[in-house]
Enzyme design. Structure first.
Site, PDB file in Angstrom:
ATOM      1  N   LYS A   1      60.964  45.200  37.318  1.00  0.00           N
ATOM      2  CA  LYS A   1      60.938  46.414  37.016  1.00  0.00           C
ATOM      3  C   LYS A   1      59.500  47.126  37.084  1.00  0.00           C
ATOM      4  O   LYS A   1      59.527  48.351  37.560  1.00  0.00           O
ATOM      5  CB  LYS A   1      61.431  46.446  35.612  1.00  0.00           C
ATOM      6  CG  LYS A   1      63.036  46.352  35.441  1.00  0.00           C
ATOM      7  CD  LYS A   1      63.314  46.173  33.986  1.00  0.00           C
ATOM      8  CE  LYS A   1      64.926  45.924  33.738  1.00  0.00           C
ATOM      9  NZ  LYS A   1      65.266  45.928  32.316  1.00  0.00           N
TER      10      LYS A   1
ATOM     11  N   ALA B   1      59.796  46.144  31.202  1.00  0.00           N
ATOM     12  CA  ALA B   1      60.074  45.264  30.136  1.00  0.00           C
ATOM     13  C   ALA B   1      61.533  44.844  30.200  1.00  0.00           C
ATOM     14  O   ALA B   1      62.388  45.639  30.717  1.00  0.00           O
ATOM     15  CB  ALA B   1      59.837  45.838  28.933  1.00  0.00           C
ATOM     16  N   ASP B   2      61.845  43.561  29.813  1.00  0.00           N
ATOM     17  CA  ASP B   2      63.381  43.320  29.637  1.00  0.00           C
ATOM     18  C   ASP B   2      63.596  42.416  28.460  1.00  0.00           C
ATOM     19  O   ASP B   2      62.986  41.543  28.109  1.00  0.00           O
ATOM     20  CB  ASP B   2      63.773  42.218  31.129  1.00  0.00           C
ATOM     21  CG  ASP B   2      65.459  42.350  31.201  1.00  0.00           C
ATOM     22  OD1 ASP B   2      65.845  43.310  31.553  1.00  0.00           O
ATOM     23  OD2 ASP B   2      65.881  41.072  30.848  1.00  0.00           O
ATOM     24  N   THR B   3      64.837  42.578  28.097  1.00  0.00           N
ATOM     25  CA  THR B   3      65.305  41.813  26.586  1.00  0.00           C
ATOM     26  C   THR B   3      66.704  41.072  26.998  1.00  0.00           C
ATOM     27  O   THR B   3      67.571  41.671  27.773  1.00  0.00           O
ATOM     28  CB  THR B   3      65.560  42.836  25.379  1.00  0.00           C
ATOM     29  OG1 THR B   3      64.200  43.431  25.152  1.00  0.00           O
ATOM     30  CG2 THR B   3      66.087  42.067  24.236  1.00  0.00           C
TER      31      THR B   3
ATOM     32  N   ALA C   1      60.473  40.033  27.639  1.00  0.00           N
ATOM     33  CA  ALA C   1      59.198  40.082  28.372  1.00  0.00           C
ATOM     34  C   ALA C   1      58.894  41.378  28.787  1.00  0.00           C
ATOM     35  O   ALA C   1      59.672  42.400  28.814  1.00  0.00           O
ATOM     36  CB  ALA C   1      59.642  39.376  29.895  1.00  0.00           C
TER      37      ALA C   1
END
Length: 198
Positions: free
Chosen positions: A52, A71-73, A108
């Site tokens: 991203k 960011a990623d969850t 992250a």
């Protein structure tokens, strides 16, 4: 001072970044979020956060210096990633799987400028109380779980399911503010800038 771009359409990530006083411009950076074969959940969220940020960097037309934050969850139960629900049946199935159990939430973050990219992964454990099928269906009807990893939002109506949390609340929401502030500091972007401007 470097300009910051947040490569996310998430209103929750925008709120959390605003909360720590860092001015930014939000941009939408869509990437393929399909897990790779045999990819661990930790590697998955880190790859997506970096992806991203890189996609955001390609969109930005500003002159350097600037940084992009991605960011990623992921919600993980028994080693399996629970993505965003596709429909009511999927959301209810996720909530039934999470009901009465502890699960892992991995978030992250990745920051890149023209020269380097650094990332962090924050692991939190969330324990759910038992959830009835009626509660799961009513929660879906609220509209809240539609765009949430694991089919719930800890910061909203879904908070009633959370019996315990060990880790970072803001990471479960979508952006770990402590780690984000630290990582952005490495790139010369301090927090509380908006406080100093007043």
């Amino acid at each position: 001072m470097k300009k910051l771009y947040l490569a996310s359409g998430s209103p929750r990530r925008r709120e959390l970044l605003t909360q720590i006083g860092i001015p930014f411009t939000a941009i939408s950076a869509d990437i393929d979020e399909t897990p790779l074969a045999n990819e661990s959940p930790l590697a998955y969220v880190e790859r997506l956060a970096r992806g991203k940020a890189e996609a955001g960097r390609r969109i930005v037309t500003s002159e350097p210096p600037f940084c992009v934050l991605g960011a990623d969850t992921a919600v993980v139960l028994d080693g399996k990633i629970l993505g965003k629900p596709v429909d009511e049946a999927d959301a209810c199935a996720m909530l039934m799987m999470l009901s009465g159990k502890e699960h892992e939430v991995l978030t992250a973050i990745a920051v890149l400028d023209g020269e380097r990219c650094e990332s962090r992964v924050v692991r939190s454990l969330v324990r759910f109380r038992s959830i009835s099928r009626e509660e799961a269906a009513a929660y879906w009807a609220s509209g809240e779980p539609r765009d949430k990893a694991g089919g719930y939002g800890i910061q909203g109506l879904g908070a009633v399911f959370v019996a315990g949390l060990n880790g970072s609340y803001s990471a479960v929401v979508g952006l770990p503010v402590c780690e984000s502030a630290e990582l952005l500091g490495h790139f010369g972007i301090p927090c509380w800038q908006t406080l100093n401007a007043q």
